[in-house]
Design an enzyme around this catalytic site. Structure first.
Site, mmCIF file in Angstrom:
data_model
loop_
_atom_site.group_PDB
_atom_site.id
_atom_site.type_symbol
_atom_site.label_atom_id
_atom_site.label_comp_id
_atom_site.label_asym_id
_atom_site.label_seq_id
_atom_site.Cartn_x
_atom_site.Cartn_y
_atom_site.Cartn_z
ATOM 1 N N ASP A 283 6.599 16.522 -1.732
ATOM 2 C CA ASP A 283 5.177 16.862 -1.669
ATOM 3 C C ASP A 283 4.965 18.317 -1.259
ATOM 4 O O ASP A 283 5.769 18.894 -0.525
ATOM 5 C CB ASP A 283 4.474 15.914 -0.689
ATOM 6 C CG ASP A 283 2.967 15.947 -0.846
ATOM 7 O OD1 ASP A 283 2.477 16.283 -1.957
ATOM 8 O OD2 ASP A 283 2.260 15.643 0.140
ATOM 9 N N ASN B 223 -0.804 9.179 -9.479
ATOM 10 C CA ASN B 223 -0.904 10.585 -9.895
ATOM 11 C C ASN B 223 -1.554 10.790 -11.262
ATOM 12 O O ASN B 223 -1.886 11.915 -11.640
ATOM 13 C CB ASN B 223 0.468 11.282 -9.841
ATOM 14 C CG ASN B 223 0.963 11.575 -8.447
ATOM 15 O OD1 ASN B 223 2.159 11.545 -8.168
ATOM 16 N ND2 ASN B 223 0.057 11.876 -7.514
HETATM 17 C C1 IPE Z 1 3.053 11.482 -3.200
HETATM 18 O O1 IPE Z 1 2.366 12.684 -3.147
HETATM 19 C C2 IPE Z 1 3.603 11.261 -4.561
HETATM 20 C C3 IPE Z 1 4.674 12.163 -4.966
HETATM 21 C C4 IPE Z 1 5.233 13.084 -4.222
HETATM 22 C C5 IPE Z 1 5.154 11.966 -6.299
HETATM 23 P P1 IPE Z 1 0.786 12.761 -3.357
HETATM 24 O O2 IPE Z 1 0.423 14.170 -3.200
HETATM 25 O O3 IPE Z 1 0.425 12.101 -4.631
HETATM 26 O O4 IPE Z 1 0.273 11.863 -2.148
HETATM 27 P P2 IPE Z 1 -1.160 11.818 -1.448
HETATM 28 O O5 IPE Z 1 -2.204 11.777 -2.530
HETATM 29 O O6 IPE Z 1 -1.276 13.046 -0.607
HETATM 30 O O7 IPE Z 1 -1.131 10.575 -0.606
HETATM 31 C C1 IPE Z 2 3.896 16.752 -5.154
HETATM 32 O O1 IPE Z 2 3.194 17.912 -4.903
HETATM 33 C C2 IPE Z 2 4.171 16.533 -6.630
HETATM 34 C C3 IPE Z 2 3.440 15.399 -7.212
HETATM 35 C C4 IPE Z 2 2.715 14.552 -6.547
HETATM 36 C C5 IPE Z 2 3.544 15.234 -8.641
HETATM 37 P P1 IPE Z 2 1.612 17.927 -4.957
HETATM 38 O O2 IPE Z 2 1.183 18.298 -6.328
HETATM 39 O O3 IPE Z 2 1.050 16.649 -4.433
HETATM 40 O O4 IPE Z 2 1.314 19.106 -3.957
HETATM 41 P P2 IPE Z 2 0.097 19.196 -2.942
HETATM 42 O O5 IPE Z 2 0.218 17.995 -2.031
HETATM 43 O O6 IPE Z 2 -1.157 19.183 -3.738
HETATM 44 O O7 IPE Z 2 0.346 20.473 -2.223
HETATM 45 MG MG MG Z 3 0.505 16.042 -2.576
#
Ligand code: IPE
Ligand code: IPE
Ligand code: MG
Length: 247
Positions: free
Chosen positions: A26, A74
């Site tokens: 993340d 996602n």
């Molecule tokens: C969790 O991250 C899913 C992945 C890293 C693939 P998210 O960014 O989707 O999680 P939330 O929305 O902050 O809970």
């Molecule tokens: C994790 O990084 C990757 C996926 C969930 C696909 P994010 O895209 O959630 O990054 P932040 O949390 O918005 O910084």
């Molecule tokens: Mg995220």
């Protein structure tokens, strides 16, 4: 790129290395935003980090390395972002086909692949065939993965077998339930790491994490290094795992 198996590995210490480490990758979006870049640049950087950390884990003797790359939730993101993430999967699977045997890392994909692009599904099939005969660490990429979805699918499949007379409801145990999950044959992760500052599981490995140790860090995934893995392992080594008992 050729990668020496032991490159970057620290000198042997007496730390116990978990056999299965899982990571919620993340912080890609915030990493990019901090630099005035589009979120997709963060995903591209995060992809490189995935490869670096997979190699690092292999070099220190981890047997299973599971990463959360795209959740069942996602899909709520803008279509352009989803498309960019899917094309990164396409690229990494293609490259894996070329290098996994040489590097001694097998690759599996966990998740519901029905809604993904048929070309990507075909690549997953090719990666699986190669993985069948690669010895060494198993890296598992969770794509369109949700912990609840995984459990519901398992329940549905077991119910179907019961209805068809192939299974008996009383035969289901905690041990054999795992055979209905994507992680069939994979031991539960001892250590789950979440970079990016959030302190939640976001639907990752709900069944398998019952007794996992969690390590949270504010480091954003694209900035993640082998040193952070070492900090997490050191922290893990200081913990007392009781599994409900007394020590
Ligand atoms: C969790 O991250 C899913 C992945 C890293 C693939 P998210 O960014 O989707 O999680 P939330 O929305 O902050 O809970
Ligand atoms: C994790 O990084 C990757 C996926 C969930 C696909 P994010 O895209 O959630 O990054 P932040 O949390 O918005 O910084
Ligand atoms: Mg995220």
């Amino acid at each position: 790129m050729v990668f020496k198996k032991k490159a970057g590995a620290p000198a042997a210490t007496d730390r116990a290395v978990p056999q299965h480490i899982a990571i919620i990758m993340d912080g890609n979006g915030r990493w990019a935003q901090k630099r005035g870049l589009p979120r997709t640049a963060g995903h591209a950087a995060g992809g490189e980090t995935f490869r670096t950390i997979a190699r690092y884990c292999n070099s220190i003797g981890v047997k299973y390395f599971t990463v959360y790359a795209f959740s069942t939730e996602n899909w709520k993101r803008p279509a352009e972002e989803v498309k960019a993430i899917m094309s990164l999967f396409n690229r990494y699977l293609r490259e894996a086909i070329e290098i996994m045997e040489k590097e001694g890392i097998s690759l599996r994909v966990f998740g519901d692949l029905a809604p993904i692009d048929p070309e990507l599904r075909e690549l997953v099939g090719r990666v699986n065939l190669i993985s069948d005969h690669v010895e060494g660490m198993q890296a598992s990429l969770c794509i369109n993965y949700g912990g609840r979805d995984e459990i519901v699918r398992a329940a549905r499949e077991f119910a179907r077998r019961c209805a068809e007379g192939e299974a008996d409801p009383d035969s289901l145990t905690e041990e054999n339930f795992n055979s209905y999950l994507y992680t069939d044959g994979v031991p539960d992760p001892e250590l789950i790491i979440r970079p990016g500052g959030e302190k939640r599981t976001s639907n990752f490995l709900m069944w398998q994490s019952a007794y996992s140790e969690y390590y949270f860090t504010d480091v954003l995934w694209p900035d993640f290094t082998g040193e952070v893995i070492e900090e997490a392992i050191a922290d893990f080594n200081r913990r007392q795992r009781r599994f409900g008992g007394v020590v």
